[in-house]
Design an enzyme around this catalytic site. Sequence first.
Site, PDB file in Angstrom:
ATOM      1  N   HIS A  57      55.110  46.831  69.156  1.00  0.00           N
ATOM      2  CA  HIS A  57      56.013  45.721  68.847  1.00  0.00           C
ATOM      3  C   HIS A  57      55.533  44.968  67.609  1.00  0.00           C
ATOM      4  CE1 HIS A  57      58.311  46.161  72.629  1.00  0.00           C
ATOM      5  NE2 HIS A  57      57.159  46.656  73.040  1.00  0.00           N
ATOM      6  N   HIS A  58      55.290  45.717  66.571  1.00  0.00           N
ATOM      7  CA  HIS A  58      54.879  45.113  65.306  1.00  0.00           C
ATOM      8  C   HIS A  58      55.094  46.121  64.170  1.00  0.00           C
ATOM      9  CE1 HIS A  58      51.023  47.010  66.793  1.00  0.00           C
ATOM     10  NE2 HIS A  58      51.201  47.600  65.626  1.00  0.00           N
TER      11      HIS A  58
END
Length: 141
Positions: A57-58
């Site tokens: 999630h980045h």
Amino acid sequence: MSNSNQDFLCDVKKVFFDVKGDDKGRLVFFQNGNNLSFDIKRVFFIYNTKDCISRGHHAHYKTKQLLVATSGCVQINCEWKGRKESFVLSRPDMGLIIEGMVWHTMDNFSSDCVLMVLADSYYDEADYVRDYNEFLRVSGQ
Ligand code: T46
């Protein structure tokens, strides 16, 4: 003014490795200046991740990484240049190169998964974009 996605390094490539082997078994190696598109500064691996967990999630501003499931399997979901694609890593002779501004998540970890990551940078939290809306803004999407 928002940045264009042309401003950032941004690519995803599935790669297969040259496997050395004989009747003793198989071997894959990575060596700077030989069979990798970047020089390795850091190695880490992720294991013991429950199958209900989603990691990542980045995106990264600059870091280039090679992800390899040396054991078990995992799904890597990538979003870059307006594209979305998922890759299953399930064998030690293949991997995924993720370069720069690619939003990525990892899920469906098998219980025996060991996800090894080779990176071209030292760990630096300032290289992470961990907010999805910020990722869309800086990548110009
Ligand atoms: C990535 C994916 C594939 C460190 O102290 N040094 C390190 O080199 C790394 C990678 C992490 N950490 C610390 C930072 C956090 O406190 O380890 C903890 C877990 O890191 P994170 O939540 O970022 O882990 P993932 O699995 O979400 O992401 C990792 C990498 O951080 C990231 O670069 O692309 O694997």
